[in-house]
Design a protein around this motif. Structure first.
Motif, mmCIF file in Angstrom:
data_model
loop_
_atom_site.group_PDB
_atom_site.id
_atom_site.type_symbol
_atom_site.label_atom_id
_atom_site.label_comp_id
_atom_site.label_asym_id
_atom_site.label_seq_id
_atom_site.Cartn_x
_atom_site.Cartn_y
_atom_site.Cartn_z
ATOM 1 N N SER A 91 81.608 82.845 34.778
ATOM 2 C CA SER A 91 82.370 81.611 34.605
ATOM 3 C C SER A 91 82.172 80.705 35.819
ATOM 4 N N ASP A 92 83.200 80.586 36.645
ATOM 5 C CA ASP A 92 83.169 79.637 37.751
ATOM 6 C C ASP A 92 82.275 80.116 38.888
ATOM 7 N N ARG A 94 81.323 77.795 41.374
ATOM 8 C CA ARG A 94 81.316 76.682 42.323
ATOM 9 C C ARG A 94 81.317 77.132 43.777
ATOM 10 N N GLU A 117 79.832 79.697 30.640
ATOM 11 C CA GLU A 117 80.835 78.626 30.628
ATOM 12 C C GLU A 117 80.186 77.255 30.709
ATOM 13 N N ASP A 118 80.461 76.429 29.703
ATOM 14 C CA ASP A 118 79.970 75.057 29.681
ATOM 15 C C ASP A 118 80.994 74.178 30.387
ATOM 16 N N ASN A 119 80.874 74.118 31.724
ATOM 17 C CA ASN A 119 81.864 73.440 32.547
ATOM 18 C C ASN A 119 81.249 72.203 33.200
ATOM 19 N N SER A 121 82.322 70.180 35.433
ATOM 20 C CA SER A 121 82.517 70.155 36.879
ATOM 21 C C SER A 121 81.498 71.062 37.568
ATOM 22 N N GLN A 122 81.303 72.257 37.005
ATOM 23 C CA GLN A 122 80.329 73.182 37.584
ATOM 24 C C GLN A 122 78.911 72.641 37.442
#
Length: 226
Positions: A91-92, A94, A117-119, A121-122
């Motif tokens: 997932s995250d 960052r 994860e389709d983020n 921000s990331q």
């Protein structure tokens, strides 16, 4: 500009002649740390990490280390000096991306991020650090090699553009320095623009200096004398 690792330069010139040294950064926590995750999510993580490793090995890549994205990440990468970095993120990621800013600044190399994860921000963080390929979900063993080849090609194009921009900025800065020195000679010795340029050129040849080097010396002396 930073020079690339010789192995990476060799691979860029011919991808079939060199096996890149790859470090995999794994941000996936172990099963014992995932008390709040369901079995399906955990199995998905394990499967993706396994498929990634199999795909790398089948494609002939040299995995020199698989390391966690912890506080020692920068030190480990500095010691290992990989040709390519792969981030295996559930997932995250960052925090890992922020650490890679420090590593990539002095030693640019292709970075590939595989995640579930389709983020947005990331994704923005990934682009800022120079990630060459950002792959969301659906990892298949046979896709690994094409993804990495595209990442290397994108990295190569990006480095070429950066070099061209750097060279252009240098040329503009040199031209500005020469113009300032020329203007100084014109004002102090009542010379025309062409006469000032010819004087600069002649003195540079006599002193075996580049024109911009002589121009900078003239400006430095002028600043010193006020």
């Amino acid at each position: 500009m930073c020079r690339l690792d010789p192995a990476l330069e060799s691979y860029l010139s011919d991808p079939h002649t060199s096996s890149l040294k790859i470090v995999v950064i794994n941000t996936v926590t172990s099963a014992s740390e995932q008390h709040d995750q369901d079995a399906i999510a955990l199995q998905r993580q394990i499967t993706r990490s396994r498929d990634l490793r199999i795909g790398l090995l089948q494609a002939g890549y040299n995995i020199i280390a698989s390391i966690p994205g912890d506080m020692y990440l920068v030190d480990r990468l500095t010691q290992l000096q990989p040709d390519m970095i792969i981030i295996d993120a559930e997932s995250d990621a960052r925090d890992v991306l922020e650490e890679l800013v420090l590593v990539s600044r002095d030693a640019p190399r292709p970075i590939v991020l595989f995640t579930e994860e389709d983020n947005p921000s990331q994704l923005a963080s990934a682009m800022a650090v120079g990630v060459s390929a950002y792959v969301v979900a659906g990892l298949q063993v046979e896709r690994v090699k094409p993804v990495l080849e595209v990442a290397v090609a994108r990295f190569q194009a990006d480095q070429k553009l950066r070099t061209e921009l750097h060279d252009t900025k240098n040329k503009l800065a040199e031209r500005k320095t020469i113009e300032r020195a020329k203007g100084l000679l014109m004002a102090r010795h009542q010379l025309s623009e062409n006469e000032a340029y010819q004087r600069l050129r002649k003195q540079a040849m006599e002193k075996n200096l580049k024109l911009v080097e002589l121009a900078q010396r003239i400006l430095d002396v002028a600043d010193l004398l006020g």
